[in-house]
Design a protein around this motif. Structure first.
Motif, PDB file in Angstrom:
ATOM      1  N   PRO A  99     -51.538  32.310 -33.921  1.00 48.14           N
ATOM      2  CA  PRO A  99     -52.663  31.535 -34.457  1.00 48.14           C
ATOM      3  C   PRO A  99     -53.809  32.466 -34.826  1.00 48.14           C
ATOM      4  O   PRO A  99     -53.891  33.606 -34.354  1.00 48.14           O
ATOM      5  N   TYR A 100     -54.702  31.985 -35.655  1.00 51.13           N
ATOM      6  CA  TYR A 100     -55.899  32.744 -36.020  1.00 51.13           C
ATOM      7  C   TYR A 100     -56.855  32.763 -34.830  1.00 51.13           C
ATOM      8  O   TYR A 100     -57.298  31.712 -34.357  1.00 51.13           O
ATOM      9  N   ARG A 101     -57.151  33.968 -34.344  1.00 51.64           N
ATOM     10  CA  ARG A 101     -58.011  34.145 -33.173  1.00 51.64           C
ATOM     11  C   ARG A 101     -59.098  35.149 -33.497  1.00 51.64           C
ATOM     12  O   ARG A 101     -58.986  36.340 -33.202  1.00 51.64           O
ATOM     13  N   PRO A 102     -60.173  34.710 -34.161  1.00 50.31           N
ATOM     14  CA  PRO A 102     -61.239  35.648 -34.521  1.00 50.31           C
ATOM     15  C   PRO A 102     -61.912  36.222 -33.288  1.00 50.31           C
ATOM     16  O   PRO A 102     -62.118  35.528 -32.293  1.00 50.31           O
ATOM     17  N   ASP A 103     -62.262  37.517 -33.365  1.00 46.57           N
ATOM     18  CA  ASP A 103     -62.933  38.169 -32.249  1.00 46.57           C
ATOM     19  C   ASP A 103     -63.712  39.374 -32.783  1.00 46.57           C
ATOM     20  O   ASP A 103     -63.229  40.506 -32.725  1.00 46.57           O
ATOM     21  N   PRO A 104     -64.912  39.158 -33.320  1.00 49.76           N
ATOM     22  CA  PRO A 104     -65.708  40.275 -33.856  1.00 49.76           C
ATOM     23  C   PRO A 104     -66.302  41.127 -32.742  1.00 49.76           C
ATOM     24  O   PRO A 104     -67.530  41.189 -32.548  1.00 49.76           O
ATOM     25  N   GLY A 117     -73.625  46.843 -30.743  1.00 50.52           N
ATOM     26  CA  GLY A 117     -74.979  46.930 -31.267  1.00 50.52           C
ATOM     27  C   GLY A 117     -75.015  47.729 -32.559  1.00 50.52           C
ATOM     28  O   GLY A 117     -74.009  48.258 -33.029  1.00 50.52           O
ATOM     29  N   GLY A 118     -76.187  47.843 -33.150  1.00 51.39           N
ATOM     30  CA  GLY A 118     -76.321  48.357 -34.498  1.00 51.39           C
ATOM     31  C   GLY A 118     -76.329  49.860 -34.664  1.00 51.39           C
ATOM     32  O   GLY A 118     -76.573  50.345 -35.774  1.00 51.39           O
ATOM     33  N   ASP A 119     -76.089  50.638 -33.612  1.00 51.98           N
ATOM     34  CA  ASP A 119     -76.109  52.092 -33.733  1.00 51.98           C
ATOM     35  C   ASP A 119     -74.844  52.661 -34.385  1.00 51.98           C
ATOM     36  O   ASP A 119     -74.780  53.868 -34.630  1.00 51.98           O
ATOM     37  N   TYR A 120     -73.881  51.828 -34.675  1.00 52.81           N
ATOM     38  CA  TYR A 120     -72.567  52.320 -35.088  1.00 52.81           C
ATOM     39  C   TYR A 120     -72.181  51.895 -36.504  1.00 52.81           C
ATOM     40  O   TYR A 120     -71.139  52.283 -37.011  1.00 52.81           O
ATOM     41  N   ASP A 174     -66.361  53.169 -23.662  1.00 48.91           N
ATOM     42  CA  ASP A 174     -66.070  51.918 -22.955  1.00 48.91           C
ATOM     43  C   ASP A 174     -65.419  50.906 -23.903  1.00 48.91           C
ATOM     44  O   ASP A 174     -64.428  50.256 -23.537  1.00 48.91           O
ATOM     45  N   TYR A 175     -65.963  50.784 -25.118  1.00 49.56           N
ATOM     46  CA  TYR A 175     -65.392  49.872 -26.115  1.00 49.56           C
ATOM     47  C   TYR A 175     -63.953  50.254 -26.436  1.00 49.56           C
ATOM     48  O   TYR A 175     -63.059  49.387 -26.497  1.00 49.56           O
ATOM     49  N   ALA A 176     -63.706  51.543 -26.639  1.00 51.91           N
ATOM     50  CA  ALA A 176     -62.359  51.996 -26.998  1.00 51.91           C
ATOM     51  C   ALA A 176     -61.361  51.700 -25.883  1.00 51.91           C
ATOM     52  O   ALA A 176     -60.234  51.245 -26.144  1.00 51.91           O
ATOM     53  N   LEU A 177     -61.743  51.946 -24.651  1.00 50.17           N
ATOM     54  CA  LEU A 177     -60.826  51.701 -23.535  1.00 50.17           C
ATOM     55  C   LEU A 177     -60.546  50.211 -23.368  1.00 50.17           C
ATOM     56  O   LEU A 177     -59.387  49.790 -23.255  1.00 50.17           O
TER      57      LEU A 177
END
Length: 463
Positions: free
Chosen positions: A9-14, A20-23, A210-213
């Motif tokens: 199923p379509y499971r959006p997850d932004p 945050g906006g530093d990236y 942390d995000y990558a892991l």
């Protein structure tokens, strides 16, 4: 070799918004004169719950970039630096693409929809932010072939012709334009970490680790998350380098901004499949020193991963980062064996026998000039099948030794699929790529591309 995509199923997850906006920088897509759908990848669309949308809605989302429900409200151009042919460049970033959406597949893996040729961004410098239609066609062929051969690659999700006349110095101009959407397991590059290290922003690096892991590897950060991440990247990129070799593939531009930290291959420009086992074979005409030649790809990727470690020194001690880097050669050697054996359809025996077989294979391929695809086709399943045009080469001493050794290895692959009864293997050499494009350029005839994609997927089923 390749696990077929499973419907979900379509499971959006932004999820990237949590950083945050530093990236990244919010951007807008170009307003193209026209949008003509040329390719949609329905089998991968099904894996992210998007196969049921009709062509008009497809064009709205992937040609006009109307946001998907519950997803990113606007496209994001990612920020990064990188070494380009070993020269550090702080003036790059997403210059003709952006992150458009994120969603989960049936296993819960976070996937990105990103673009190529979607218009100018703050990082376009003097570029027009566009993609040639030929470049889009070439990316379809590269990703389909690599996926079938078991390489961890991005998937060409959509290609839409956009009705502009582009000027390019490396192909006849004016030439037709397009916008491509790729499905990837992240667009986070080594260069993203390099940029943050350039600005000495340790807190931002920690957040990205942390995000990558959590989001890309699905693991909880431990006591030393930067070492944890580097170890995972080393393992994945060693496998990527090995899979390139087993596929006979030359990426062409293995800069640190082109290395995804999930170890997934992406961004196909001057790629080639080398017909024969030629370590010095290069794909890019501008790679005059052969830095990214066929036989140097593992070294190039390892060098890029070292640059990740250099960036992580902003938050970690150099001594702690050394052991994961030193593990790369052994991991590559094991992955190379596994990738070659998977294509042959055999299982390892023991270290000494495995190495001897690989050495005999390379010696036979180099001495006889047998094409790589022909070799793997003829020896699939752990024995020589024939007759074959390469039989005279196989009778030579180097291949005779290979054949004698091969019989001792366990056979783990079936050759019952009808593909293995074909007269010729499915290949992707430059002459065929150019012939497919010529029919599109001269007569707007897409039948050769459609037929080739079908043939590649049939090979993938057989593999």
């Amino acid at each position: 070799m390749t696990t077929p995509p499973q419907p979900a199923p379509y499971r959006p997850d932004p999820a990237i918004l949590s950083l945050g906006g530093d990236y990244y920088d919010p951007v807008a897509a170009a307003d193209f004169p026209e949008t003509r759908l040329r390719f949609r990848n329905d089998r991968w669309a099904a894996a992210v719950g998007l196969a049921d949308i009709d062509d008009m809605a497809w064009i709205r989302h992937f040609g006009r970039f109307q946001p998907l429900p519950g997803n990113l409200p606007e496209p994001l151009a990612l920020r990064y630096h990188g070494h380009q042919f070993r020269v550090y460049n702080p003036d790059i970033g997403d210059g003709r693409g952006f992150l458009f959406a994120q969603m989960r597949d049936d296993t819960g893996r976070l996937l990105d929809l990103g673009t190529k040729g979607s218009g100018q961004t703050p990082y376009s410098r003097f570029g027009d932010g566009r993609l040639t239609l030929k470049g889009g066609v070439r990316e379809i062929l590269a990703t389909e072939m690599l996926e079938a051969l078991g390489v961890n690659t991005s998937k060409t999700f959509s290609l839409i012709e956009t009705g502009e006349a582009l000027q390019r110095g490396d192909e006849p101009s004016p030439t037709r334009s397009s916008v491509l959407v790729r499905l990837s397991h992240s667009h986070i590059r080594i260069g993203a970490f390099q940029r943050l290290a350039y600005f000495r922003d340790g807190d931002a690096i920690r957040r990205l680790v942390d995000y990558a892991l959590r989001e890309l590897y699905g693991v909880q950060p431990g006591a030393e998350p930067e070492i944890q991440l580097l170890s995972l990247v080393v393992e994945r990129t060693a496998k990527l380098a090995a899979s390139y070799m087993a596929a006979g593939f030359v990426h062409g531009v293995l800069n640190s901004d082109n290395i995804n930290i999930t170890g997934e291959s992406f961004d196909y420009g001057p790629w080639r499949f080398t017909p024969t086992w030629e370590p010095g074979f290069t794909a890019a005409y501008f790679d005059e020193q052969g830095l990214y030649a066929f036989g140097r790809q593992a070294q190039a990727i390892h060098w890029d991963v070292v640059q990740l470690a250099v960036a992580l020194r902003t938050i970690a001690e150099a001594e702690a980062l050394t052991p994961p880097l030193e593990a790369f050669p052994a991991l590559y050697e094991a992955a190379f064996r596994d990738a070659i054996f998977a294509r042959l359809g055999i299982a390892p025996l023991d270290d000494q026998s495995d190495m001897a077989l690989l050495e005999a294979m390379e010696r036979g391929l180099v001495e006889t000039g047998t094409t790589i695809d022909r070799f793997f086709f003829d020896w699939r399943g752990g024995k020589r099948r024939g007759p074959s045009p390469a039989d005279p080469a196989y009778a030579r001493d180097s291949f005779a030794a290979f054949g004698m050794m091969l019989g001792a290895f366990p056979k783990v692959a079936s050759t019952e699929h009808r593909y293995w009864s074909d007269r010729e293997p499915c290949s992707m050499h430059i002459d065929e790529v150019e012939a497919i494009w010529a029919r599109i350029a001269e007569d707007d005839d897409w039948s050769a591309l459609d037929a080739k994609v079908a043939a590649i997927r049939r090979m993938g089923e057989a593999m």
